[in-house]
Design a protein around this motif. Sequence first.
Motif, PDB file in Angstrom:
ATOM      1  N   GLU A 273       0.864  -1.179   0.000  1.00 26.88           N
ATOM      2  CA  GLU A 273       0.000   0.000   0.000  1.00 26.88           C
ATOM      3  C   GLU A 273       0.895   1.223   0.000  1.00 26.88           C
ATOM      4  O   GLU A 273       1.717   1.410   0.897  1.00 26.88           O
ATOM      5  CB  GLU A 273      -0.926   0.048   1.211  1.00 26.88           C
ATOM      6  CG  GLU A 273      -1.873   1.248   1.123  1.00 26.88           C
ATOM      7  CD  GLU A 273      -2.639   1.544   2.388  1.00 26.88           C
ATOM      8  OE1 GLU A 273      -3.459   2.491   2.356  1.00 26.88           O
ATOM      9  OE2 GLU A 273      -2.413   0.880   3.420  1.00 26.88           O
ATOM     10  N   LEU A 274       0.719   2.065  -0.998  1.00 26.34           N
ATOM     11  CA  LEU A 274       1.529   3.272  -1.131  1.00 26.34           C
ATOM     12  C   LEU A 274       0.721   4.459  -0.611  1.00 26.34           C
ATOM     13  O   LEU A 274      -0.342   4.781  -1.131  1.00 26.34           O
ATOM     14  CB  LEU A 274       1.921   3.478  -2.596  1.00 26.34           C
ATOM     15  CG  LEU A 274       2.746   2.319  -3.163  1.00 26.34           C
ATOM     16  CD1 LEU A 274       1.925   1.552  -4.201  1.00 26.34           C
ATOM     17  CD2 LEU A 274       4.046   2.789  -3.766  1.00 26.34           C
ATOM     18  N   GLY A 275       1.250   5.093   0.437  1.00 24.17           N
ATOM     19  CA  GLY A 275       0.506   6.114   1.158  1.00 24.17           C
ATOM     20  C   GLY A 275      -0.310   5.449   2.245  1.00 24.17           C
ATOM     21  O   GLY A 275      -1.510   5.661   2.352  1.00 24.17           O
ATOM     22  N   SER A 276       0.355   4.621   3.051  1.00 24.57           N
ATOM     23  CA  SER A 276      -0.345   3.737   3.983  1.00 24.57           C
ATOM     24  C   SER A 276      -0.804   4.430   5.260  1.00 24.57           C
ATOM     25  O   SER A 276      -1.512   3.821   6.066  1.00 24.57           O
ATOM     26  CB  SER A 276       0.548   2.539   4.339  1.00 24.57           C
ATOM     27  OG  SER A 276       1.847   2.965   4.734  1.00 24.57           O
ATOM     28  N   GLY A 277      -0.415   5.686   5.466  1.00 26.11           N
ATOM     29  CA  GLY A 277      -0.944   6.462   6.572  1.00 26.11           C
ATOM     30  C   GLY A 277      -0.769   5.783   7.923  1.00 26.11           C
ATOM     31  O   GLY A 277       0.272   5.196   8.208  1.00 26.11           O
ATOM     32  N   PRO A 278      -1.809   5.803   8.769  1.00 26.21           N
ATOM     33  CA  PRO A 278      -1.700   5.236  10.118  1.00 26.21           C
ATOM     34  C   PRO A 278      -1.756   3.714  10.172  1.00 26.21           C
ATOM     35  O   PRO A 278      -1.693   3.143  11.253  1.00 26.21           O
ATOM     36  CB  PRO A 278      -2.910   5.843  10.846  1.00 26.21           C
ATOM     37  CG  PRO A 278      -3.383   6.964   9.987  1.00 26.21           C
ATOM     38  CD  PRO A 278      -3.050   6.566   8.592  1.00 26.21           C
ATOM     39  N   GLY A 279      -1.944   3.054   9.032  1.00 22.27           N
ATOM     40  CA  GLY A 279      -1.897   1.596   8.990  1.00 22.27           C
ATOM     41  C   GLY A 279      -3.234   0.892   9.086  1.00 22.27           C
ATOM     42  O   GLY A 279      -3.286  -0.332   9.233  1.00 22.27           O
ATOM     43  N   PHE A 280      -4.335   1.618   8.952  1.00 21.63           N
ATOM     44  CA  PHE A 280      -5.648   1.016   9.153  1.00 21.63           C
ATOM     45  C   PHE A 280      -6.036   0.062   8.014  1.00 21.63           C
ATOM     46  O   PHE A 280      -6.651  -0.978   8.262  1.00 21.63           O
ATOM     47  CB  PHE A 280      -6.708   2.102   9.328  1.00 21.63           C
ATOM     48  CG  PHE A 280      -6.422   3.023  10.481  1.00 21.63           C
ATOM     49  CD1 PHE A 280      -6.080   2.519  11.728  1.00 21.63           C
ATOM     50  CD2 PHE A 280      -6.470   4.401  10.325  1.00 21.63           C
ATOM     51  CE1 PHE A 280      -5.794   3.351  12.797  1.00 21.63           C
ATOM     52  CE2 PHE A 280      -6.193   5.252  11.387  1.00 21.63           C
ATOM     53  CZ  PHE A 280      -5.856   4.726  12.629  1.00 21.63           C
ATOM     54  N   LEU A 281      -5.697   0.406   6.772  1.00 17.55           N
ATOM     55  CA  LEU A 281      -5.966  -0.526   5.674  1.00 17.55           C
ATOM     56  C   LEU A 281      -5.003  -1.711   5.736  1.00 17.55           C
ATOM     57  O   LEU A 281      -5.396  -2.853   5.467  1.00 17.55           O
ATOM     58  CB  LEU A 281      -5.857   0.179   4.327  1.00 17.55           C
ATOM     59  CG  LEU A 281      -6.254  -0.696   3.129  1.00 17.55           C
ATOM     60  CD1 LEU A 281      -7.739  -1.011   3.155  1.00 17.55           C
ATOM     61  CD2 LEU A 281      -5.882  -0.044   1.807  1.00 17.55           C
ATOM     62  N   LEU A 282      -3.753  -1.468   6.109  1.00 18.09           N
ATOM     63  CA  LEU A 282      -2.797  -2.562   6.265  1.00 18.09           C
ATOM     64  C   LEU A 282      -3.324  -3.595   7.255  1.00 18.09           C
ATOM     65  O   LEU A 282      -3.197  -4.806   7.046  1.00 18.09           O
ATOM     66  CB  LEU A 282      -1.450  -2.030   6.736  1.00 18.09           C
ATOM     67  CG  LEU A 282      -0.672  -1.122   5.776  1.00 18.09           C
ATOM     68  CD1 LEU A 282       0.584  -0.601   6.469  1.00 18.09           C
ATOM     69  CD2 LEU A 282      -0.309  -1.847   4.491  1.00 18.09           C
ATOM     70  N   GLU A 283      -3.920  -3.125   8.335  1.00 18.51           N
ATOM     71  CA  GLU A 283      -4.490  -4.033   9.333  1.00 18.51           C
ATOM     72  C   GLU A 283      -5.549  -4.937   8.710  1.00 18.51           C
ATOM     73  O   GLU A 283      -5.570  -6.158   8.935  1.00 18.51           O
ATOM     74  CB  GLU A 283      -5.101  -3.220  10.469  1.00 18.51           C
ATOM     75  CG  GLU A 283      -5.799  -4.059  11.517  1.00 18.51           C
ATOM     76  CD  GLU A 283      -6.573  -3.204  12.511  1.00 18.51           C
ATOM     77  OE1 GLU A 283      -6.684  -3.635  13.670  1.00 18.51           O
ATOM     78  OE2 GLU A 283      -7.063  -2.112  12.132  1.00 18.51           O
ATOM     79  N   LYS A 284      -6.428  -4.364   7.910  1.00 18.29           N
ATOM     80  CA  LYS A 284      -7.486  -5.160   7.289  1.00 18.29           C
ATOM     81  C   LYS A 284      -6.906  -6.148   6.275  1.00 18.29           C
ATOM     82  O   LYS A 284      -7.385  -7.283   6.147  1.00 18.29           O
ATOM     83  CB  LYS A 284      -8.517  -4.237   6.642  1.00 18.29           C
ATOM     84  CG  LYS A 284      -9.317  -3.434   7.653  1.00 18.29           C
ATOM     85  CD  LYS A 284     -10.462  -2.703   7.025  1.00 18.29           C
ATOM     86  CE  LYS A 284     -11.238  -1.872   8.047  1.00 18.29           C
ATOM     87  NZ  LYS A 284     -11.887  -2.705   9.091  1.00 18.29           N
ATOM     88  N   LEU A 285      -5.891  -5.731   5.533  1.00 20.77           N
ATOM     89  CA  LEU A 285      -5.275  -6.640   4.562  1.00 20.77           C
ATOM     90  C   LEU A 285      -4.638  -7.828   5.271  1.00 20.77           C
ATOM     91  O   LEU A 285      -4.743  -8.970   4.807  1.00 20.77           O
ATOM     92  CB  LEU A 285      -4.233  -5.889   3.729  1.00 20.77           C
ATOM     93  CG  LEU A 285      -4.761  -4.759   2.849  1.00 20.77           C
ATOM     94  CD1 LEU A 285      -3.595  -4.047   2.148  1.00 20.77           C
ATOM     95  CD2 LEU A 285      -5.766  -5.273   1.824  1.00 20.77           C
ATOM     96  N   LEU A 286      -3.974  -7.592   6.391  1.00 25.74           N
ATOM     97  CA  LEU A 286      -3.369  -8.681   7.158  1.00 25.74           C
ATOM     98  C   LEU A 286      -4.424  -9.662   7.652  1.00 25.74           C
ATOM     99  O   LEU A 286      -4.201 -10.881   7.672  1.00 25.74           O
ATOM    100  CB  LEU A 286      -2.590  -8.115   8.345  1.00 25.74           C
ATOM    101  CG  LEU A 286      -1.259  -7.439   8.019  1.00 25.74           C
ATOM    102  CD1 LEU A 286      -0.769  -6.632   9.210  1.00 25.74           C
ATOM    103  CD2 LEU A 286      -0.212  -8.471   7.609  1.00 25.74           C
ATOM    104  N   THR A 287      -5.579  -9.142   8.031  1.00 26.27           N
ATOM    105  CA  THR A 287      -6.655  -9.991   8.534  1.00 26.27           C
ATOM    106  C   THR A 287      -7.300 -10.808   7.421  1.00 26.27           C
ATOM    107  O   THR A 287      -7.587 -11.999   7.599  1.00 26.27           O
ATOM    108  CB  THR A 287      -7.724  -9.134   9.230  1.00 26.27           C
ATOM    109  OG1 THR A 287      -7.122  -8.428  10.320  1.00 26.27           O
ATOM    110  CG2 THR A 287      -8.868  -9.986   9.750  1.00 26.27           C
TER     111      THR A 287
END
Length: 265
Positions: A51-65
Amino acid sequence: MNSSGSYHIADIANSIEGEINRLKAQVDLFWANEWKHYQSHGLTGAKAVIELGSGPGFLLEKLLTHIPHANVTGLEIDRLLVDYATDYLKKEKQSRWQVYEGDIIQTGMEDNTFDFAISRLVLEHLPDPTKAIKEIYRILKPGGKVILVDNDFEMHIMTYPHVSGLRELYDAYCQARFAEGGNPKIGRELPQILKDGGFTNVQFDIVNAHSTILGDEMFFQSEGVGIPYKLVQDGFLSSKDLGKISVSWRKMVQDKHHAIVRQLC
């Protein structure tokens, strides 16, 4: 994400904490519909996602889940947000993620590294989004895919009953972002930008969120008051106009048949 662009968390709203909370709500608001699109484009089979422009990591969290076998990378230019995301994702207690400080225009990543790239609400803040797309193309493996999610402020919040003054608010927001080198109406341009960046098989979709389905609170949190207040402080919107909008908004939500709709491209 780009230091010469139009989004800096310390400047865009009157509270960093409030803006981080708004960013989380903005991910939650659209997630159910976004995830359907991600699935339809094959994200669940990806092994390496960025994710480019991942900010505080909230979308990253969902992708990991939701993608339990993928290695997930975040790239973010704002050191404050890199640190926040790193602390936030530590609760995942797994080694499938990493967050780097870096620029979407020049990532520093090796060629042909990722199966799938996501850039969400980032291009609208960049002075030259095509450069970013060319860089994404470079770091994707042959046959890799990118999903871009962005605003077009001609199709932002719509309500029933109509809220008087929303157009003035969004025009003020657009003026502020245009003045800083961004383009908050970029949504309609995404297919051409993708083609200019080297991509083929381009598709275009609209993701919707509706208050009758999701409830009002998610909309309230994802919009917030920090950015409108900052527009007043910076002279793009009068306090009188903001007051009128607030009164009209309260009347709207008091109508038992009211509706709030938002769209992303």
